[in-house]
Design an enzyme around this catalytic site. Structure first.
Site, PDB file in Angstrom:
ATOM      1  CB  CYS A 153       3.041  -0.009  -6.843  1.00  0.00           C
ATOM      2  SG  CYS A 153       3.117  -1.937  -7.598  1.00  0.00           S
ATOM      3  N   GLY A 202       2.207   2.361   5.888  1.00  0.00           N
ATOM      4  CA  GLY A 202       3.404   1.473   5.947  1.00  0.00           C
ATOM      5  C   GLY A 202       4.061   1.854   7.318  1.00  0.00           C
ATOM      6  N   GLY A 213       0.583  -1.332  -0.055  1.00  0.00           N
ATOM      7  CA  GLY A 213      -0.135  -0.008   0.102  1.00  0.00           C
ATOM      8  C   GLY A 213       0.774   1.286   0.071  1.00  0.00           C
ATOM      9  CD  GLU A 215       6.782  -5.729  -2.230  1.00  0.00           C
ATOM     10  OE1 GLU A 215       6.487  -5.132  -3.522  1.00  0.00           O
ATOM     11  OE2 GLU A 215       7.826  -6.439  -1.909  1.00  0.00           O
TER      12      GLU A 215
END
Lengths: 491, 486
Positions: free
Chosen positions: B253, B201, B196, B218
């Site tokens: 991403c 994070g 995310g 990630e």
């Protein structure tokens, strides 16, 4: 004290820490630390530090820990030297990109994994092996091409001061620095954004370090501890086993080592034989008056001395001492002490002992010891003495720890092809040998393509034909591709 | 309608306890269990294609093509690879020992961490939920999966299918939003994998810190594309377009976030992009079935805000059309927006592509390194020196020369970020390793006991042990004969 002599001591606060990081970042940005030449020259400097200042290092360790010269030479200086030499020897190969296999999915292409430094890293060291545990991570950080700040432990002040002096003299101060200090200075450092933090110490501070790192998404290497058990089976060479247990415990900074045997587990039937062997070898090693022996470190300071005597003096435990127990408060010494069958809920069984006290817990069947171990948190190390292959297999399969040794203690530290680190409460990440280089590197994936061989099946507008061909390509099966090409696949 | 029980801290704790008991029974450790579970995942990806396509259509209006290839196809490959390689991944690896510990043998044994939590994302909600699960299961762990609530149809489908196909004593799905995720994050896990953004994070890592739980994060960033001149512009444009709009309409991403090219080359590039965009999506891209929509109105509002900022709105040179009711924005290109505009300050994650021009192509590298490290960076060039310079100086999770996003499909490469774009990596064998502990094991016998180790310490022992630690045979011989200096 003559106040005129007290020059205004600059407090190392957050502002100072930020300025230092800025400086090192600028140095790192200049590309200086990335070159092979710089890395090798710095590693060679570290090697020189160990060669030309042996006496000062031994003296500092004697001052901080009354560490025997032998241990200082072999376990601190010798290990660090080996680490430097290995890094210097292997650096070219460690720095080489590693080719990675590509498949038909991305044909034509080539790929590799390129190791690059993370940037500016912080290394927070421990007091018990203050020389080795400061510089061994520095070897890895430098080998990987980073700029480094080292914060030695203030609980080993002579070594901290010596490190500051020697690194100041030998190392490239634009990129390698030492910050001395205690909680305030460490906190100031932890507020900054680092590209990696390596911390060696205990779980309480480990959590604080990780929480600080989380604010900046800084990855961490945490080398912590735990209660490293030794399971002793019958039918073994008891003399050799006892020696190896003793040298792993009292021969490693008097039990103040992260991978020292913490306590023993053995069967009720075997316990007395083991105890006799331990007593006998202890006398061979340290004589009849171990409090006087020059071959034992002292307890590091009065805090830890008080902590250890508290463990010994707890009501439910004090009657269980079967060997040793003598103390010398003014010299911070406790004789090698063995206890038998202390209760599981005693203080001495609830925290990492980190000292010269060795509880022996007896069980009915040797296999019962495994349940006892797994009921606790995962330790940094676990040891088993046995000649029973089945028991070895069972141990290796079921006991989770940072590292295991069968029929010895602590030596896995000296095998650089093995990753050294914890799991669960005993830590995260690993280093030593090539793992040190990797701990301070980013493994960057790189794919190379040309402009030919452009598979238009990837591109919109999406059609059923393109779909079946691309499915086959992603699936990687040559047959699937052929079938799709000829319009034979199901999709 | 039965009252829905909120999944709170107590529920989370009970769930973890249950899975811990299951893990402690060693059920998940056997090769057979792992392979059977991986086969279960493969089956559900194979026999429920239509439902998965529908769910992704519902959540993202994701084109069937993208779902079949990038979500289902990638997941199936991942399962197949793990099934094929598992025996070899599980094997202990021999480690070299030296004279220092002679005689001895050593190995590295991979073991599961225990009970792991996987928090997934909304943009590739099928793949990014199950790909980490493949790794966790291959490594022998018990798993709790928390799919993203912003992709509710997929979340619901995952809960249903995993409930049907997987061993529920050790593999579970928890649906929910912030409250449920927080309840999960309070527990002690043996690893947490989060996909995310950087804000969450940090929250995940801070929660993990309380329990000394290692994390795989990630995240994302602004993945730049540097476009040099002297290249095959048609191929380059196609690859940029498919990496951007062909990947969930830029909501990926590793989608190209923005382009850097020279002032001289920009117009050629723009023309090529416009031309290929029309080839791909036609004259009315808002109508194209081959583009995902914007996931929800929050992100739609976010993206239109980026477009409508004063300093930016006049820089649109292609596209910009919107369809608010259908949450669609046409492929949009902007030229030379200011560095301090919103669109250049956050990860775009949508169908807007800024092009920033520079005088010399090398200037683009400084622009990239002045920002945080992205998850990916791309370069189109035929200039070898420029390639070398790029690979050496641009730090990102991964790089691709002359294409975009495909490193995702190379399982021999670790997939993960660095700095703000994340920590740790997975895919292929790296997935297995991400969820394993590499345990060092040394074996010794009782013979060959070097008494030089033992007190009382003497000078003779010292010189011999120094030589042993030094590992040099010559040093040892010299010490043995009393010839060394110490």
């Amino acid at each position: 004290m003559d106040t005129a002599e007290v020059v205004q001591k600059v407090v190392f606060d957050s502002g100072e820490a930020a300025a230092m990081v800025e400086e090192l970042r600028a140095s790192y940005r200049s590309g200086k630390t990335m070159s092979y030449e710089w890395r090798v020259s710095q590693l060679q400097k570290l090697e020189k530090v160990t060669e030309f200042h042996e006496q000062e290092i031994v003296e500092a360790l004697r001052s901080d820990l009354s560490k025997p010269e032998f241990e200082a030479f072999v376990q601190e200086i010798g290990m660090l030297k080996s680490s430097c030499k290995l890094a210097i020897k292997q650096l070219k190969s460690w720095m080489k990109p590693v080719k990675a296999k590509t498949s038909i999915t991305t044909f034509p292409s080539s790929a590799e994994i390129v190791s690059e430094p993370l940037g500016v890293v912080l290394i927070i060291s421990a007091w018990n092996y203050p020389f080795l545990l400061s510089l061994d991570p520095v070897v890895g950080a430098i080998a990987a091409g980073n700029a480094v700040v080292l914060k030695p432990s203030e609980l080993a002040p002579a070594t901290s001061s010596l490190l500051a002096k020697l690194l100041g003299e030998y190392m490239d101060s634009s990129s390698v620095r030492v910050v001395e200090g205690a909680v305030a200075e460490t906190s100031a450092l932890l507020e900054q954004k680092w590209d990696k933090i390596c911390y060696t110490g205990n779980g309480r501070v480990g959590r604080i370090v990780m929480a600080s790192a989380a604010k900046h998404l800084t990855p961490v290497l945490l080398e912590l501890g735990g209660k490293s058990p030794v399971v002793v089976d019958s039918g073994i060479n008891l003399q050799v086993a006892s020696r190896r247990i003793i040298v792993g415990k009292w021969g490693c900074n008097n039990g103040q080592a992260c991978i020292s045997p913490d306590y023993i587990l053995t069967t009720k039937d075997f316990a007395s034989k083991l105890v006799d062997a331990l007593k006998s070898e202890l006398e061979n090693f340290y004589g009849k008056n171990p409090l006087q022996s020059k071959d034992l470190s002292r307890i590091v300071n009065s805090n830890h001395y008080a902590r250890l005597t508290k463990l010994l003096d707890e009501d439910k435990v004090s009657g269980k001492v079967i060997h040793g127990g003598e103390r010398d408060t003014s010299n911070l010494r406790i004789a090698p002490t063995i206890l038998l069958d202390v209760p599981q809920d005693s203080l001495i069984m609830q925290e990492e002992i980190f000292g010269p006290l060795l509880p022996i817990i007896t069980v009915d069947k040797i296999e019962d010891s495994f349940d006892l171990i797994t009921s606790g948190t995962k330790p940094l190390a676990a040891y088993l003495f046995t000649n029973n292959q089945k028991l070895k297999d069972h141990f290796v399969r079921n006991i989770s720890a940072g590292g295991l040794v069968i029929n010895d203690t602590t030596i896995h530290l000296a095998v650089p092809s093995l990753p050294f680190g914890g799991v669960g409460e005993s830590g995260m990440g690993a280093y030593h040998g090539k793992f040190s280089f990797e701990a301070f590197s980013h493994k960057k994936a790189v794919v190379y393509r040309g402009f030919s061989g452009d598979a238009s099946v990837r591109y919109p507008p999406y059609t059923k034909g393109k779909l079946s061909l691309l499915k086959a390509l992603v699936g990687g099966s040559l047959l699937g591709i052929i079938r799709a090409l000829f319009g034979w696949s199901k999709a």
